[in-house]
Write a protein that holds these residues in place. Sequence first.
Motif, mmCIF file in Angstrom:
data_model
loop_
_atom_site.group_PDB
_atom_site.id
_atom_site.type_symbol
_atom_site.label_atom_id
_atom_site.label_comp_id
_atom_site.label_asym_id
_atom_site.label_seq_id
_atom_site.Cartn_x
_atom_site.Cartn_y
_atom_site.Cartn_z
ATOM 1 N N GLY A 66 10.200 15.274 3.243
ATOM 2 C CA GLY A 66 11.396 14.443 3.380
ATOM 3 C C GLY A 66 11.410 13.532 4.584
ATOM 4 N N ASN A 67 10.433 13.656 5.473
ATOM 5 C CA ASN A 67 10.372 12.821 6.671
ATOM 6 C C ASN A 67 9.436 11.638 6.441
ATOM 7 O OD1 ASN A 67 12.007 14.585 8.340
ATOM 8 N ND2 ASN A 67 10.245 15.970 8.373
ATOM 9 N N LEU A 68 9.905 10.434 6.777
ATOM 10 C CA LEU A 68 9.091 9.235 6.605
ATOM 11 C C LEU A 68 7.968 9.219 7.644
ATOM 12 C CD1 LEU A 68 8.833 6.531 5.041
ATOM 13 C CD2 LEU A 68 10.221 5.487 6.858
ATOM 14 N N VAL A 69 6.718 9.229 7.177
ATOM 15 C CA VAL A 69 5.575 9.282 8.090
ATOM 16 C C VAL A 69 4.636 8.095 7.917
ATOM 17 C CG1 VAL A 69 5.667 11.794 8.236
ATOM 18 C CG2 VAL A 69 4.200 10.717 6.509
ATOM 19 N N GLY A 70 4.885 7.261 6.911
ATOM 20 C CA GLY A 70 4.046 6.100 6.689
ATOM 21 C C GLY A 70 4.749 5.100 5.795
ATOM 22 N N ALA A 71 4.318 3.847 5.887
ATOM 23 C CA ALA A 71 4.941 2.807 5.062
ATOM 24 C C ALA A 71 4.063 1.574 5.009
ATOM 25 C CB ALA A 71 6.313 2.438 5.609
ATOM 26 N N SER A 72 4.196 0.840 3.924
ATOM 27 C CA SER A 72 3.493 -0.425 3.764
ATOM 28 C C SER A 72 4.401 -1.358 2.976
ATOM 29 C CB SER A 72 2.173 -0.204 3.022
ATOM 30 O OG SER A 72 1.403 -1.380 3.002
ATOM 31 N N THR A 73 4.470 -2.606 3.392
ATOM 32 C CA THR A 73 5.393 -3.541 2.761
ATOM 33 C C THR A 73 4.684 -4.822 2.337
ATOM 34 O OG1 THR A 73 5.993 -4.550 4.882
ATOM 35 C CG2 THR A 73 7.336 -2.689 4.136
ATOM 36 N N GLY A 74 5.349 -5.580 1.488
ATOM 37 C CA GLY A 74 4.830 -6.873 1.065
ATOM 38 C C GLY A 74 5.897 -7.661 0.329
ATOM 39 N N LEU A 75 5.705 -8.961 0.251
ATOM 40 C CA LEU A 75 6.630 -9.840 -0.455
ATOM 41 C C LEU A 75 5.967 -11.194 -0.669
ATOM 42 C CD1 LEU A 75 9.475 -11.024 2.014
ATOM 43 C CD2 LEU A 75 7.174 -10.364 2.688
ATOM 44 N N PRO A 76 6.477 -11.979 -1.608
ATOM 45 C CA PRO A 76 5.919 -13.316 -1.808
ATOM 46 C C PRO A 76 6.022 -14.146 -0.525
ATOM 47 C CG PRO A 76 7.296 -12.697 -3.667
ATOM 48 C CD PRO A 76 7.515 -11.655 -2.611
ATOM 49 N N MET A 77 4.993 -14.923 -0.241
ATOM 50 C CA MET A 77 4.999 -15.738 0.963
ATOM 51 C C MET A 77 6.195 -16.682 0.984
ATOM 52 S SD MET A 77 3.534 -16.361 3.845
ATOM 53 C CE MET A 77 1.792 -15.939 3.916
ATOM 54 N N GLU A 78 6.640 -17.132 -0.173
ATOM 55 C CA GLU A 78 7.814 -18.009 -0.234
ATOM 56 C C GLU A 78 9.037 -17.360 0.388
ATOM 57 O OE1 GLU A 78 7.614 -20.912 -4.035
ATOM 58 O OE2 GLU A 78 7.865 -18.787 -4.525
ATOM 59 N N ASP A 79 9.090 -16.028 0.396
ATOM 60 C CA ASP A 79 10.256 -15.302 0.911
ATOM 61 C C ASP A 79 10.105 -14.915 2.385
ATOM 62 O OD1 ASP A 79 11.128 -15.501 -1.681
ATOM 63 O OD2 ASP A 79 10.766 -13.409 -2.193
ATOM 64 N N GLU A 80 8.958 -15.243 2.984
ATOM 65 C CA GLU A 80 8.713 -14.864 4.371
ATOM 66 C C GLU A 80 9.300 -15.892 5.356
ATOM 67 O OE1 GLU A 80 8.137 -13.132 6.712
ATOM 68 O OE2 GLU A 80 7.067 -11.347 6.112
ATOM 69 N N LYS A 81 9.239 -15.538 6.647
ATOM 70 C CA LYS A 81 9.706 -16.429 7.704
ATOM 71 C C LYS A 81 8.752 -17.621 7.845
ATOM 72 C CE LYS A 81 11.878 -12.836 10.576
ATOM 73 N NZ LYS A 81 11.464 -11.612 9.869
ATOM 74 N N GLU A 82 9.272 -18.677 8.453
ATOM 75 C CA GLU A 82 8.493 -19.909 8.607
ATOM 76 C C GLU A 82 7.211 -19.692 9.410
ATOM 77 O OE1 GLU A 82 8.994 -22.793 7.092
ATOM 78 O OE2 GLU A 82 10.661 -21.793 6.080
ATOM 79 N N VAL A 83 7.244 -18.793 10.374
ATOM 80 C CA VAL A 83 6.078 -18.580 11.223
ATOM 81 C C VAL A 83 4.870 -18.101 10.414
ATOM 82 C CG1 VAL A 83 6.645 -16.175 11.799
ATOM 83 C CG2 VAL A 83 5.334 -17.559 13.423
ATOM 84 N N PHE A 84 5.119 -17.429 9.297
ATOM 85 C CA PHE A 84 4.033 -16.998 8.415
ATOM 86 C C PHE A 84 3.628 -18.116 7.454
ATOM 87 C CE2 PHE A 84 6.184 -13.059 9.608
ATOM 88 C CZ PHE A 84 5.126 -12.287 10.030
ATOM 89 N N LYS A 85 4.587 -18.900 7.028
ATOM 90 C CA LYS A 85 4.320 -19.953 6.045
ATOM 91 C C LYS A 85 3.537 -21.122 6.625
ATOM 92 C CE LYS A 85 8.731 -19.219 3.606
ATOM 93 N NZ LYS A 85 10.007 -19.877 3.256
ATOM 94 N N GLN A 86 3.861 -21.506 7.868
ATOM 95 C CA GLN A 86 3.374 -22.759 8.432
ATOM 96 C C GLN A 86 1.857 -22.922 8.421
ATOM 97 O OE1 GLN A 86 5.595 -25.117 9.012
ATOM 98 N NE2 GLN A 86 3.888 -26.533 9.342
#
Length: 199
Positions: A66-86
């Motif tokens: 029940g304890n969170l010990v790891g994680a990985s995330t992702g999303l379409p680049m269109e939905d990311e912040k400008e610093v990633f898109k530029q």
Amino acid sequence: MQHPLSLKTVIGSDIEPYINGLAQLRIEVFREFPYLYDGSIEYETSHLNTYLQSDRCIAVLVFDNGNLVGASTGLPMEDEKEVFKQPFLEKGYNLANIFYCGESILKKEYRGRGIYSRFFEERESHAKHLGGFQWICFCTVERPADHPLRPDEYQTLDPIWQKYGYNKHPELTTTHRWKDIDKESESDKTMVFWMKEIG
């Protein structure tokens, strides 16, 4: 004896109940080299708000009893912040064709159990399920080989990422600011992108 771990994948707004746990986990794991990140819950929850705004994001969560010990995330680049898109816009990429992978973080005692590869598999599977993506990518901080806080036993993950089919793209870089654990103030860090063709 190792406890069996459980993996849970959440999509879109279903990530919301786990934001605080993700923030705390990021702060803990990213204190390690090479990030050396001296973070705060306030900043982290603000950063993770990007995922709450995307109905196509994914979070792969790892639990031990029940304890969170790891994680990985992702999303379409269109939905990311400008610093990633530029960087991609400057090189003529179509953002609609790119899926961006965020962190893959795991507490030390749970490493070496095959979870890291599952993070990549789950995110790539999600991107393919969404459809329309030619590229999947992530970015990582660049640190000099002689950095004073680099542990003697530290091994770069470059060979692992290459094994998963990703290639480093030195022409694609961005800059982030944060405070290192041994510094008094924030400073700019160069982040370089790694990419894999999945179309």
